[in-house]
Design a protein around this motif. Sequence first.
Motif, PDB file in Angstrom:
ATOM      1  N   PHE A  99      -5.958   4.222  -2.647  1.00 10.80           N
ATOM      2  CA  PHE A  99      -4.557   3.884  -2.428  1.00 10.80           C
ATOM      3  C   PHE A  99      -3.988   3.278  -3.697  1.00 10.80           C
ATOM      4  CE2 PHE A  99      -7.215   0.420  -0.960  1.00 10.80           C
ATOM      5  CZ  PHE A  99      -6.628  -0.743  -1.467  1.00 10.80           C
ATOM      6  N   THR A 100      -2.683   3.021  -3.664  1.00  4.87           N
ATOM      7  CA  THR A 100      -1.989   2.386  -4.784  1.00  4.87           C
ATOM      8  C   THR A 100      -1.374   1.085  -4.310  1.00  4.87           C
ATOM      9  OG1 THR A 100      -1.472   4.522  -5.795  1.00  4.87           O
ATOM     10  CG2 THR A 100      -0.145   2.652  -6.494  1.00  4.87           C
ATOM     11  N   LEU A 101      -1.564   0.022  -5.100  1.00  6.22           N
ATOM     12  CA  LEU A 101      -0.879  -1.240  -4.852  1.00  6.22           C
ATOM     13  C   LEU A 101       0.347  -1.283  -5.749  1.00  6.22           C
ATOM     14  CD1 LEU A 101      -3.844  -3.801  -4.690  1.00  6.22           C
ATOM     15  CD2 LEU A 101      -2.387  -3.049  -2.796  1.00  6.22           C
ATOM     16  N   LYS A 102       1.479  -1.675  -5.181  1.00  2.00           N
ATOM     17  CA  LYS A 102       2.689  -1.669  -5.992  1.00  2.00           C
ATOM     18  C   LYS A 102       3.586  -2.815  -5.582  1.00  2.00           C
ATOM     19  CE  LYS A 102       5.411   1.437  -3.081  1.00  2.00           C
ATOM     20  NZ  LYS A 102       6.510   0.487  -2.885  1.00  2.00           N
ATOM     21  N   ASP A 103       4.439  -3.207  -6.531  1.00  2.00           N
ATOM     22  CA  ASP A 103       5.546  -4.104  -6.239  1.00  2.00           C
ATOM     23  C   ASP A 103       6.791  -3.472  -6.838  1.00  2.00           C
ATOM     24  OD1 ASP A 103       5.345  -4.601  -8.973  1.00  2.00           O
ATOM     25  OD2 ASP A 103       4.318  -6.527  -8.709  1.00  2.00           O
ATOM     26  N   ASN A 104       7.831  -4.236  -7.047  1.00  2.00           N
ATOM     27  CA  ASN A 104       9.082  -3.654  -7.517  1.00  2.00           C
ATOM     28  C   ASN A 104       9.024  -3.160  -8.952  1.00  2.00           C
ATOM     29  OD1 ASN A 104      10.325  -4.125  -5.065  1.00  2.00           O
ATOM     30  ND2 ASN A 104      11.085  -6.158  -5.660  1.00  2.00           N
ATOM     31  N   GLU A 105       8.015  -3.602  -9.737  1.00  2.00           N
ATOM     32  CA  GLU A 105       8.022  -3.292 -11.164  1.00  2.00           C
ATOM     33  C   GLU A 105       6.774  -2.590 -11.672  1.00  2.00           C
ATOM     34  OE1 GLU A 105       8.801  -6.910 -13.210  1.00  2.00           O
ATOM     35  OE2 GLU A 105      10.848  -7.119 -12.425  1.00  2.00           O
ATOM     36  N   ALA A 106       5.693  -2.530 -10.892  1.00  2.00           N
ATOM     37  CA  ALA A 106       4.447  -1.951 -11.402  1.00  2.00           C
ATOM     38  C   ALA A 106       3.609  -1.407 -10.262  1.00  2.00           C
ATOM     39  CB  ALA A 106       3.649  -3.003 -12.187  1.00  2.00           C
ATOM     40  N   THR A 107       2.630  -0.538 -10.631  1.00  2.00           N
ATOM     41  CA  THR A 107       1.679   0.023  -9.679  1.00  2.00           C
ATOM     42  C   THR A 107       0.274  -0.147 -10.225  1.00  2.00           C
ATOM     43  OG1 THR A 107       1.787   2.236 -10.659  1.00  2.00           O
ATOM     44  CG2 THR A 107       3.360   1.745  -8.889  1.00  2.00           C
ATOM     45  N   LEU A 108      -0.692  -0.189  -9.307  1.00  2.00           N
ATOM     46  CA  LEU A 108      -2.096  -0.350  -9.677  1.00  2.00           C
ATOM     47  C   LEU A 108      -2.928   0.532  -8.770  1.00  2.00           C
ATOM     48  CD1 LEU A 108      -4.496  -1.745 -11.120  1.00  2.00           C
ATOM     49  CD2 LEU A 108      -4.330  -3.576  -9.394  1.00  2.00           C
ATOM     50  N   ALA A 109      -3.719   1.458  -9.361  1.00  2.00           N
ATOM     51  CA  ALA A 109      -4.614   2.300  -8.573  1.00  2.00           C
ATOM     52  C   ALA A 109      -5.744   1.456  -8.022  1.00  2.00           C
ATOM     53  CB  ALA A 109      -5.147   3.438  -9.423  1.00  2.00           C
ATOM     54  N   ALA A 110      -6.176   1.753  -6.784  1.00  2.00           N
ATOM     55  CA  ALA A 110      -7.248   0.989  -6.151  1.00  2.00           C
ATOM     56  C   ALA A 110      -8.173   1.940  -5.408  1.00  2.00           C
ATOM     57  CB  ALA A 110      -6.672  -0.050  -5.195  1.00  2.00           C
ATOM     58  N   GLY A 122       9.071  18.505  -1.369  1.00  2.00           N
ATOM     59  CA  GLY A 122       7.629  18.413  -1.196  1.00  2.00           C
ATOM     60  C   GLY A 122       7.200  17.010  -0.802  1.00  2.00           C
ATOM     61  N   GLY A 123       5.899  16.840  -0.573  1.00  2.00           N
ATOM     62  CA  GLY A 123       5.364  15.568  -0.115  1.00  2.00           C
ATOM     63  C   GLY A 123       5.393  14.502  -1.185  1.00  2.00           C
ATOM     64  N   GLY A 124       5.159  13.251  -0.770  1.00  2.00           N
ATOM     65  CA  GLY A 124       5.131  12.125  -1.686  1.00  2.00           C
ATOM     66  C   GLY A 124       4.963  10.830  -0.926  1.00  2.00           C
ATOM     67  N   SER A 125       4.922   9.733  -1.655  1.00  2.00           N
ATOM     68  CA  SER A 125       4.781   8.421  -1.034  1.00  2.00           C
ATOM     69  C   SER A 125       6.106   7.994  -0.421  1.00  2.00           C
ATOM     70  CB  SER A 125       4.336   7.401  -2.081  1.00  2.00           C
ATOM     71  OG  SER A 125       5.334   7.271  -3.086  1.00  2.00           O
ATOM     72  N   LEU A 126       6.080   6.822   0.227  1.00  2.00           N
ATOM     73  CA  LEU A 126       7.294   6.311   0.854  1.00  2.00           C
ATOM     74  C   LEU A 126       8.398   6.122  -0.176  1.00  2.00           C
ATOM     75  CD1 LEU A 126       8.736   5.206   3.349  1.00  2.00           C
ATOM     76  CD2 LEU A 126       7.742   2.964   2.840  1.00  2.00           C
ATOM     77  N   GLU A 127       8.021   5.584  -1.354  1.00  2.00           N
ATOM     78  CA  GLU A 127       9.047   5.380  -2.376  1.00  2.00           C
ATOM     79  C   GLU A 127       9.516   6.701  -2.990  1.00  2.00           C
ATOM     80  OE1 GLU A 127       4.934   4.311  -3.929  1.00  2.00           O
ATOM     81  OE2 GLU A 127       6.194   3.834  -2.210  1.00  2.00           O
ATOM     82  N   ASP A 128       8.610   7.700  -3.056  1.00  2.00           N
ATOM     83  CA  ASP A 128       9.031   9.012  -3.566  1.00  2.00           C
ATOM     84  C   ASP A 128      10.089   9.643  -2.674  1.00  2.00           C
ATOM     85  OD1 ASP A 128       7.280   8.788  -5.674  1.00  2.00           O
ATOM     86  OD2 ASP A 128       5.661   9.867  -4.668  1.00  2.00           O
ATOM     87  N   LEU A 129       9.951   9.422  -1.374  1.00  2.00           N
ATOM     88  CA  LEU A 129      10.879  10.022  -0.400  1.00  2.00           C
ATOM     89  C   LEU A 129      12.030   9.089  -0.049  1.00  2.00           C
ATOM     90  CD1 LEU A 129       8.245  11.548   2.072  1.00  2.00           C
ATOM     91  CD2 LEU A 129       9.325  12.646   0.116  1.00  2.00           C
ATOM     92  N   TRP A 130      12.152   7.956  -0.742  1.00  2.00           N
ATOM     93  CA  TRP A 130      13.129   6.939  -0.338  1.00  2.00           C
ATOM     94  C   TRP A 130      14.569   7.433  -0.450  1.00  2.00           C
ATOM     95  CZ3 TRP A 130      12.405   3.155   2.681  1.00  2.00           C
ATOM     96  CH2 TRP A 130      13.368   2.158   2.825  1.00  2.00           C
ATOM     97  N   ALA A 131      14.817   8.416  -1.317  1.00  2.00           N
ATOM     98  CA  ALA A 131      16.190   8.927  -1.440  1.00  2.00           C
ATOM     99  C   ALA A 131      16.697   9.481  -0.115  1.00  2.00           C
ATOM    100  CB  ALA A 131      16.235  10.013  -2.511  1.00  2.00           C
ATOM    101  N   VAL A 147       0.837  -1.196   0.000  1.00  2.00           N
ATOM    102  CA  VAL A 147       0.000   0.000   0.000  1.00  2.00           C
ATOM    103  C   VAL A 147       0.876   1.252   0.000  1.00  2.00           C
ATOM    104  CG1 VAL A 147      -1.747   1.314   1.269  1.00  2.00           C
ATOM    105  CG2 VAL A 147      -1.875  -1.186   1.186  1.00  2.00           C
ATOM    106  N   SER A 148       0.515   2.220  -0.842  1.00  2.00           N
ATOM    107  CA  SER A 148       1.170   3.526  -0.825  1.00  2.00           C
ATOM    108  C   SER A 148       0.161   4.579  -1.260  1.00  2.00           C
ATOM    109  CB  SER A 148       2.398   3.538  -1.752  1.00  2.00           C
ATOM    110  OG  SER A 148       1.999   3.368  -3.093  1.00  2.00           O
ATOM    111  N   ASN A 149       0.490   5.846  -1.035  1.00  2.00           N
ATOM    112  CA  ASN A 149      -0.378   6.976  -1.410  1.00  2.00           C
ATOM    113  C   ASN A 149      -1.784   6.821  -0.839  1.00  2.00           C
ATOM    114  OD1 ASN A 149       1.691   8.152  -2.937  1.00  2.00           O
ATOM    115  ND2 ASN A 149       1.155   6.912  -4.716  1.00  2.00           N
TER     116      ASN A 149
END
Length: 450
Positions: free
Chosen positions: A44-55, A204-213, A31-33
């Motif tokens: 929310f968004t479902l994601k894995d290492n290669e793709a995302t899916l809006a839910a 600015g804000g973002g999901s966990l992966e957006d802020l992962w840097a 789960v993200s966003n």
Amino acid sequence: MPHIFSVRELTLAVKATLEGEFPLVWVRGQVSNLARPGSGHIYFTLKDNEATLAAVWFKSQQWQPAAVRDVLADGQEVICLGRLTVYAPRGAYQLVVEMVQDQGLGTLFVAFEALKKRLASEGYFDPARKRPLPSHPRRIAVITALGGAALRDFLRLADERGFGASIRVHPVLVQGDQAPGQIIQALQEANIQGWAEVIVVIRGGGSLEDLWAFNNEDLARAVFISEIPVLTGIGHEVDTTIADLTADVRAATPSHAAQLLWPERRELAQTVDELENRLQTAARELLRRKEALLAGQERALSWLSPRVRVLRALERLEGLERDLFRSGQAMLRERRSALAQATSDLTRTMDARFWAARQAVLDQRLHELLAAGREAVRVRDHELAKLETAMSGLNPERPLEKGFCLVQSERTGNYVRDARDVRQGDLLRIVPRSGFIAARVQETRAERGE
């Protein structure tokens, strides 16, 4: 001629095909966003290492216990049961969720917690090592992406608050694989230049992966060893990164970072007004105390001055003279009365020659008595003259009329009576008969002729 679809027709055709091929599917993802608007729906968004899916989980489909809905959070690994469909206004496919099963924390969240625990054990987050921000900093190094809303908000508030400051922007990527390295390099450049009082890292804000840097271990170490205090304002208030935990001060947002650095100008104006009021009050109180002290010293000097002492001595002398005169008059009246009585008695018993002889003796005694009285008055006059002479000698200004001067040390405030009362370089106040002379001691000698 082939059929030409309108956008609506093609979207509806894709939707029908998608819904027909995948009427009900199970999907695993992280789960993200996550968003919970007031409507009660959950996006929310479902994601894995290669793709995302809006839910989307509509409120009408949330038949599971509240505990399942309420614990749904970013980073959580879940399995969702739902139907695939196309959201026509955006032309994007999404999963309409009907059921959610918790599968534990996602890989990114687990990695975040592991790094957080390890760096905490090494003292990276220890409050004792964190430095406070300088008050009203005038030189700021900002590390962020150019053209972003975070930089615009920060610069706008910097222009509106504080006394004004110089800002150097170090442009970097704030997302992606290259972002940590660029941010680390910018931190190192700011420390080498040594120009800035504070280094500000914002995004600015973002999901966990957006802020992962900003959850990079090397970046945390660069923040940790920075010789200049580091202020971070990454994401929104709910977002916390490893860089935030390592920084000296964490701001909730980029705008909040500017607010922590500089107060509002109206607050500064109010502070100035308060200080002015306190200064005026203190000045009035100091003046009142000094005036009271001066009045007390004037009263004390009025009682101790030579002039007042002479006046009091003259008043006492006049009182003694009056007492002496009254005593002499009383004594003379008593003696005359006694003499008259004795004369009367003797006249009755003695003849004229006897009384003539006695009268001569009495005249002689009277003459002696008057002479003694005059001598006593002369002695008193002489004593009074000596007192006046002594009191005149006590007048500190009397020697000034003969050419002498009073010398007062500016350092001690005392009159100089000995060469050892002053030091070389002391300022002296020399008071002649009128005015004063300022002088400085160049040399002192303990005895004459030395």
